[in-house]
Design a protein around this motif. Structure first.
Motif, PDB file in Angstrom:
ATOM      1  N   MET A  74     -37.069 -33.845  20.401  1.00 32.85           N
ATOM      2  CA  MET A  74     -37.051 -32.394  20.202  1.00 32.85           C
ATOM      3  C   MET A  74     -37.785 -31.690  21.340  1.00 32.85           C
ATOM      4  N   HIS A  75     -37.143 -30.660  21.891  1.00 33.44           N
ATOM      5  CA  HIS A  75     -37.739 -29.892  22.979  1.00 33.44           C
ATOM      6  C   HIS A  75     -38.920 -29.079  22.476  1.00 33.44           C
ATOM      7  N   LEU A  76     -40.019 -29.075  23.232  1.00 33.85           N
ATOM      8  CA  LEU A  76     -41.221 -28.372  22.799  1.00 33.85           C
ATOM      9  C   LEU A  76     -41.506 -27.122  23.629  1.00 33.85           C
ATOM     10  N   VAL A  77     -41.651 -27.264  24.958  1.00 38.83           N
ATOM     11  CA  VAL A  77     -42.062 -26.123  25.772  1.00 38.83           C
ATOM     12  C   VAL A  77     -41.727 -26.398  27.239  1.00 38.83           C
ATOM     13  N   ASP A  78     -41.566 -25.302  28.017  1.00 47.23           N
ATOM     14  CA  ASP A  78     -41.288 -25.405  29.447  1.00 47.23           C
ATOM     15  C   ASP A  78     -42.338 -24.634  30.253  1.00 47.23           C
ATOM     16  N   TYR A  79     -42.606 -25.134  31.460  1.00 47.74           N
ATOM     17  CA  TYR A  79     -43.542 -24.475  32.371  1.00 47.74           C
ATOM     18  C   TYR A  79     -42.964 -24.492  33.786  1.00 47.74           C
ATOM     19  N   ILE A  80     -43.426 -23.546  34.588  1.00 45.72           N
ATOM     20  CA  ILE A  80     -43.241 -23.603  36.032  1.00 45.72           C
ATOM     21  C   ILE A  80     -44.610 -23.842  36.658  1.00 45.72           C
ATOM     22  N   VAL A  81     -44.679 -24.819  37.556  1.00 45.38           N
ATOM     23  CA  VAL A  81     -45.905 -25.052  38.320  1.00 45.38           C
ATOM     24  C   VAL A  81     -45.606 -24.685  39.768  1.00 45.38           C
TER      25      VAL A  81
ATOM     26  N   ILE B 161     -49.394 -16.768  32.792  1.00 50.66           N
ATOM     27  CA  ILE B 161     -50.137 -17.696  33.651  1.00 50.66           C
ATOM     28  C   ILE B 161     -51.220 -18.337  32.790  1.00 50.66           C
ATOM     29  N   VAL B 162     -51.068 -19.640  32.559  1.00 52.25           N
ATOM     30  CA  VAL B 162     -51.919 -20.293  31.553  1.00 52.25           C
ATOM     31  C   VAL B 162     -52.855 -21.348  32.145  1.00 52.25           C
ATOM     32  N   GLY B 163     -52.850 -21.533  33.446  1.00 54.17           N
ATOM     33  CA  GLY B 163     -53.755 -22.536  34.015  1.00 54.17           C
ATOM     34  C   GLY B 163     -53.436 -22.830  35.469  1.00 54.17           C
ATOM     35  N   ILE B 164     -54.105 -23.851  35.979  1.00 61.61           N
ATOM     36  CA  ILE B 164     -53.915 -24.289  37.367  1.00 61.61           C
ATOM     37  C   ILE B 164     -53.729 -25.804  37.373  1.00 61.61           C
ATOM     38  N   SER B 165     -52.749 -26.252  38.111  1.00 58.09           N
ATOM     39  CA  SER B 165     -52.490 -27.688  38.231  1.00 58.09           C
ATOM     40  C   SER B 165     -53.325 -28.225  39.397  1.00 58.09           C
ATOM     41  N   ASP B 166     -54.539 -28.691  39.090  1.00 60.15           N
ATOM     42  CA  ASP B 166     -55.460 -29.087  40.148  1.00 60.15           C
ATOM     43  C   ASP B 166     -56.165 -30.425  39.896  1.00 60.15           C
ATOM     44  N   LYS B 167     -55.654 -31.206  38.935  1.00 61.04           N
ATOM     45  CA  LYS B 167     -56.284 -32.495  38.647  1.00 61.04           C
ATOM     46  C   LYS B 167     -55.496 -33.643  39.273  1.00 61.04           C
ATOM     47  N   ASP B 168     -56.196 -34.748  39.504  1.00 62.08           N
ATOM     48  CA  ASP B 168     -55.647 -35.880  40.245  1.00 62.08           C
ATOM     49  C   ASP B 168     -55.094 -36.940  39.294  1.00 62.08           C
TER      50      ASP B 168
ATOM     51  N   VAL C 119     -49.873 -22.303  36.907  1.00 61.24           N
ATOM     52  CA  VAL C 119     -49.018 -22.784  35.817  1.00 61.24           C
ATOM     53  C   VAL C 119     -48.563 -21.579  34.993  1.00 61.24           C
ATOM     54  N   GLU C 120     -47.243 -21.435  34.868  1.00 61.20           N
ATOM     55  CA  GLU C 120     -46.674 -20.333  34.099  1.00 61.20           C
ATOM     56  C   GLU C 120     -45.841 -20.887  32.947  1.00 61.20           C
ATOM     57  N   LYS C 121     -46.141 -20.429  31.752  1.00 62.47           N
ATOM     58  CA  LYS C 121     -45.349 -20.833  30.605  1.00 62.47           C
ATOM     59  C   LYS C 121     -44.095 -19.974  30.545  1.00 62.47           C
ATOM     60  N   VAL C 122     -42.927 -20.630  30.437  1.00 65.51           N
ATOM     61  CA  VAL C 122     -41.679 -19.876  30.447  1.00 65.51           C
ATOM     62  C   VAL C 122     -40.963 -19.895  29.098  1.00 65.51           C
TER      63      VAL C 122
END
Length: 210
Positions: free
Chosen positions: A189-196, A89-96, A203-206
């Motif tokens: 090139m693929h860099l990274v995936d997350y689940i929000v 868990i790397v953060g929160i998606s709370d910005k507009d 925010v979870e880094k997968v």
């Protein structure tokens, strides 16, 4: 003789006056009785149906108050969802996202699904995961929408889609011109995936960066 007629006339006048008074009293009594009967009928109806003018006004007021409070209740429910814990868990998606200047494309050329949309922006220190939930709320026409967020400053292209009830966010290296052509979009090139998580923005880094 004249005295006799005078007495008879006086008696007639008295009797007529009494009759008029009696009729007047009878009419007043009848009107009073009708008014009393109407009041009794109204009270009986209110007791029978439980509805009077005051009750109707109160019911309408309570209904409006309930409608007004409903969005607040939903907002409170969203805010009280407990945040997840763990190393991923790397953060929160709370910005507009509406506070960020961007160019919006409702269609992407060569998109055969007709579900792709695109935002193009140029921002330093822009973490797309912090805005992903706002992107979903503001730019998704349906849960089948695929939204590309292309940052020309950081040279990244991010795919946001809804998968299994949450948002799946995949970040790629930007390919020149991909915002105009679905055939090359997300081909870098693929860099990274997350689940929000939609319930509270966690925010979870997968996957780790390649």
């Amino acid at each position: 003789m004249k005295k006799k007629y005078f007495i008879i006339g006086a008696v007639v006048v008295v009797l007529l006056g009494y009759g008029l008074l009696a009729n007047s009293s009878k009419d007043d009594t009848q009107e009073t009785g009708q008014a009393t009967e109407q009041i009794a009928q109204n009270n009986e109806n209110e007791q029978k149906f439980g509805v009077g003018t005051a009750n109707i006004a109160t019911t309408e007021s309570d209904k409006k108050d309930e409608e007004t409070q409903q969005p607040e209740t939903e907002k409170q429910t969203e805010e009280t969802v407990e945040h997840r814990t763990g190393d991923n868990i790397v953060g929160i998606s709370d910005k507009d996202i509406t506070e960020i200047h961007s160019t919006n494309y409702d269609t992407v050329r060569n998109d055969v699904t007709e579900r792709w949309k695109c935002l193009v922006l140029a921002e330093d220190n822009f973490d797309v995961t912090e805005y992903a939930l706002s992107c979903y709320k503001n730019h998704f026409d349906s849960d089948e929408t695929i939204l590309a967020v292309i940052n020309l400053t950081t040279k990244t292209s991010t795919s946001i889609s809804k998968v299994a009830g949450n948002l799946y966010v995949s970040e790629y290296e930007y390919v020149d011109g991909e915002e105009h052509d679905a055939k090359i979009m997300f081909s870098g090139m693929h860099l990274v995936d997350y689940i929000v998580y939609i319930d509270n923005g966690d925010v979870e880094k997968v996957t780790e960066e390649d």
